[in-house]
Design a protein around this motif. Sequence first.
Motif, PDB file in Angstrom:
ATOM      1  N   ALA A   1      20.653  25.276  71.713  1.00 42.82           N
ATOM      2  CA  ALA A   1      21.326  26.414  72.331  1.00 42.82           C
ATOM      3  C   ALA A   1      20.986  26.523  73.805  1.00 42.82           C
ATOM      4  CB  ALA A   1      20.943  27.704  71.603  1.00 42.82           C
ATOM      5  N   ASP A   2      19.727  26.273  74.138  1.00 42.23           N
ATOM      6  CA  ASP A   2      19.298  26.329  75.537  1.00 42.23           C
ATOM      7  C   ASP A   2      20.042  25.291  76.364  1.00 42.23           C
ATOM      8  OD1 ASP A   2      17.975  26.925  77.846  1.00 42.23           O
ATOM      9  OD2 ASP A   2      15.978  26.416  77.122  1.00 42.23           O
ATOM     10  N   ALA A   3      20.137  24.061  75.838  1.00 39.72           N
ATOM     11  CA  ALA A   3      20.839  23.011  76.569  1.00 39.72           C
ATOM     12  C   ALA A   3      22.317  23.346  76.725  1.00 39.72           C
ATOM     13  CB  ALA A   3      20.673  21.679  75.841  1.00 39.72           C
ATOM     14  N   ALA A   4      22.941  23.879  75.680  1.00 37.04           N
ATOM     15  CA  ALA A   4      24.359  24.252  75.756  1.00 37.04           C
ATOM     16  C   ALA A   4      24.571  25.348  76.800  1.00 37.04           C
ATOM     17  CB  ALA A   4      24.847  24.710  74.391  1.00 37.04           C
ATOM     18  N   LEU A   5      23.671  26.342  76.801  1.00 41.13           N
ATOM     19  CA  LEU A   5      23.775  27.417  77.785  1.00 41.13           C
ATOM     20  C   LEU A   5      23.661  26.868  79.205  1.00 41.13           C
ATOM     21  CD1 LEU A   5      23.820  30.406  78.639  1.00 41.13           C
ATOM     22  CD2 LEU A   5      21.344  30.453  78.256  1.00 41.13           C
ATOM     23  N   ARG A   6      22.720  25.972  79.440  1.00 41.52           N
ATOM     24  CA  ARG A   6      22.527  25.415  80.774  1.00 41.52           C
ATOM     25  C   ARG A   6      23.763  24.648  81.243  1.00 41.52           C
ATOM     26  NH1 ARG A   6      17.054  25.324  82.465  1.00 41.52           N
ATOM     27  NH2 ARG A   6      15.681  26.231  80.892  1.00 41.52           N
ATOM     28  N   LEU A   7      24.422  23.939  80.337  1.00 38.33           N
ATOM     29  CA  LEU A   7      25.648  23.244  80.703  1.00 38.33           C
ATOM     30  C   LEU A   7      26.716  24.229  81.161  1.00 38.33           C
ATOM     31  CD1 LEU A   7      25.943  20.526  77.894  1.00 38.33           C
ATOM     32  CD2 LEU A   7      25.495  20.126  80.323  1.00 38.33           C
ATOM     33  N   GLY A   8      26.834  25.334  80.448  1.00 43.36           N
ATOM     34  CA  GLY A   8      27.809  26.342  80.836  1.00 43.36           C
ATOM     35  C   GLY A   8      27.466  27.006  82.159  1.00 43.36           C
ATOM     36  N   VAL A   9      26.200  27.322  82.359  1.00 40.96           N
ATOM     37  CA  VAL A   9      25.764  27.978  83.598  1.00 40.96           C
ATOM     38  C   VAL A   9      25.985  27.062  84.796  1.00 40.96           C
ATOM     39  CG1 VAL A   9      23.746  28.817  84.850  1.00 40.96           C
ATOM     40  CG2 VAL A   9      24.132  29.530  82.488  1.00 40.96           C
ATOM     41  N   GLU A  10      25.601  25.793  84.667  1.00 34.13           N
ATOM     42  CA  GLU A  10      25.767  24.875  85.792  1.00 34.13           C
ATOM     43  C   GLU A  10      27.243  24.693  86.138  1.00 34.13           C
ATOM     44  OE1 GLU A  10      23.410  23.667  87.761  1.00 34.13           O
ATOM     45  OE2 GLU A  10      22.090  24.964  86.576  1.00 34.13           O
ATOM     46  N   PHE A  11      28.092  24.647  85.136  1.00 36.07           N
ATOM     47  CA  PHE A  11      29.525  24.523  85.387  1.00 36.07           C
ATOM     48  C   PHE A  11      30.043  25.781  86.082  1.00 36.07           C
ATOM     49  CE2 PHE A  11      34.024  24.791  84.484  1.00 36.07           C
ATOM     50  CZ  PHE A  11      34.459  23.484  84.611  1.00 36.07           C
ATOM     51  N   ALA A  12      29.608  26.950  85.623  1.00 34.63           N
ATOM     52  CA  ALA A  12      30.063  28.207  86.207  1.00 34.63           C
ATOM     53  C   ALA A  12      29.597  28.358  87.652  1.00 34.63           C
ATOM     54  CB  ALA A  12      29.554  29.384  85.371  1.00 34.63           C
ATOM     55  N   LYS A  13      28.464  27.799  87.987  1.00 36.75           N
ATOM     56  CA  LYS A  13      27.966  27.872  89.364  1.00 36.75           C
ATOM     57  C   LYS A  13      28.757  26.948  90.302  1.00 36.75           C
ATOM     58  CE  LYS A  13      23.488  27.437  89.666  1.00 36.75           C
ATOM     59  NZ  LYS A  13      22.130  26.956  89.298  1.00 36.75           N
ATOM     60  N   ALA A  14      29.211  25.801  89.770  1.00 36.03           N
ATOM     61  CA  ALA A  14      29.871  24.806  90.612  1.00 36.03           C
ATOM     62  C   ALA A  14      31.381  25.018  90.709  1.00 36.03           C
ATOM     63  CB  ALA A  14      29.575  23.406  90.083  1.00 36.03           C
ATOM     64  N   ARG A  15      31.978  25.543  89.633  1.00 35.85           N
ATOM     65  CA  ARG A  15      33.434  25.704  89.600  1.00 35.85           C
ATOM     66  C   ARG A  15      33.838  26.923  90.413  1.00 35.85           C
ATOM     67  NH1 ARG A  15      37.335  22.057  87.766  1.00 35.85           N
ATOM     68  NH2 ARG A  15      39.208  23.181  87.107  1.00 35.85           N
ATOM     69  N   ARG A  16      34.850  26.781  91.255  1.00 30.52           N
ATOM     70  CA  ARG A  16      35.255  27.878  92.119  1.00 30.52           C
ATOM     71  C   ARG A  16      36.720  28.240  91.902  1.00 30.52           C
ATOM     72  NH1 ARG A  16      31.518  28.886  95.916  1.00 30.52           N
ATOM     73  NH2 ARG A  16      32.983  29.938  97.316  1.00 30.52           N
ATOM     74  N   THR A  17      37.011  29.517  92.113  1.00 31.38           N
ATOM     75  CA  THR A  17      38.379  30.012  92.064  1.00 31.38           C
ATOM     76  C   THR A  17      38.511  31.146  93.058  1.00 31.38           C
ATOM     77  OG1 THR A  17      40.112  30.961  90.659  1.00 31.38           O
ATOM     78  CG2 THR A  17      37.868  31.658  90.200  1.00 31.38           C
ATOM     79  N   LEU A  18      39.594  31.125  93.832  1.00 32.36           N
ATOM     80  CA  LEU A  18      39.838  32.153  94.853  1.00 32.36           C
ATOM     81  C   LEU A  18      38.658  32.301  95.807  1.00 32.36           C
ATOM     82  CD1 LEU A  18      41.486  34.896  92.584  1.00 32.36           C
ATOM     83  CD2 LEU A  18      42.622  33.158  94.005  1.00 32.36           C
ATOM     84  N   GLY A  19      37.996  31.181  96.082  1.00 34.96           N
ATOM     85  CA  GLY A  19      36.911  31.187  97.051  1.00 34.96           C
ATOM     86  C   GLY A  19      35.552  31.578  96.530  1.00 34.96           C
ATOM     87  N   VAL A  20      35.413  31.854  95.245  1.00 35.77           N
ATOM     88  CA  VAL A  20      34.115  32.234  94.682  1.00 35.77           C
ATOM     89  C   VAL A  20      33.841  31.382  93.445  1.00 35.77           C
ATOM     90  CG1 VAL A  20      34.303  34.604  95.538  1.00 35.77           C
ATOM     91  CG2 VAL A  20      35.096  34.057  93.216  1.00 35.77           C
ATOM     92  N   SER A  21      32.567  31.265  93.068  1.00 33.58           N
ATOM     93  CA  SER A  21      32.238  30.544  91.842  1.00 33.58           C
ATOM     94  C   SER A  21      32.686  31.383  90.652  1.00 33.58           C
ATOM     95  CB  SER A  21      30.731  30.279  91.764  1.00 33.58           C
ATOM     96  OG  SER A  21      30.029  31.487  91.588  1.00 33.58           O
TER      97      SER A  21
END
Length: 346
Positions: A218-238
């Motif tokens: 679960a920890d590894a899955a959460l980290r994958l989601g968090v890292e993606f959410a930090k890098a992916r941007r929309t309308l100029g924001v992550s």
Amino acid sequence: MEDFELRRQDFSLDVEQQAVREAFGDFFRKECPPSVVREAEPLGFDAALWRRLADMGAAAMALPEAAGGQGATLVDLALVAEELGRAAAPVPLAAHVVAARLLARAGGPEDVIANAAAGERLVTLALQPMRGNGRQLVPDAAIARDVVTWSPGGLALYSAAVPGTHTPNQGSTPLAWWEPALADTCIKLTGGREGQRLFESAVAEWKLLTAAALVGLADAALRLGVEFAKARRTLGVSIGSLQGVAFPLADVATALAGARHLVWKAAWFAENEPEARPELPLAAFDCAARTAADAAWISAHVQGGLGFTVEADISLYFLRAKGWSALGGDPGEDRKRVAAARLRAA
């Protein structure tokens, strides 16, 4: 407050336990990248990785010193299992160690225990009591020739010339149908109420260690989601700044913290006061299973169209969150037993 009573309320790790966690965390990060996990599919076993893990002492660490082990605690073993789950490592640690510990307690053959401690002979545990012809799905029976079972006749060790035929499953585990008629030898161990107690304790240990692995997953899955959410941007924001993304991830982080500490608490009581809170390993398994499924599901959604592809690493965790949890049987039965234990204590 006396030190022992305080310890019953505080399940934080000491210096030695932190060292165990870091050592095995480093091992799995170096030795088990996602490519190793994928290459081991569909059987879910990497013999070379298992050999290196056994060389680190993982197979023997929680055995009694008299049986060639190191006398480590269940807390130590749970920490190793969590790091294994974080890497989704294709090695049979939980069932092997639990079955070996059961053999040592029940007076099993010394040669089998010694080879199991060295990781040279894989043993596993049938999680359900034998009924009828005894046929049941057994974790790791596709790679282990030795299966420890319980029936009204007592504990027994069944050995076959070859492991069972692998049964494909969503979690890519070495699952196989097993039945006593396929074994070449049967060695009777402890019987009566003592044998049943040892068996139930071993099943609880398996659920505890699998719960720890699910926490790591679960920890590894959460980290994958968090890292993606930090890098992916929309309308100029992550996208991680958006409530619809951030809040579900925060909910998983909160649930994960609770599941991890429940596993540590269950491990401490199982090691030190097993009769005081026998329901804790079952509660930990149920909690960790639900947390792992939620973590993988939410992380996959956060990653959008990428998260639903088999090429995405989150798919490895999503499938195992479901598949590893299913090995423990009907979660409703565990919840009934937990509820009954709490009612008796009320």
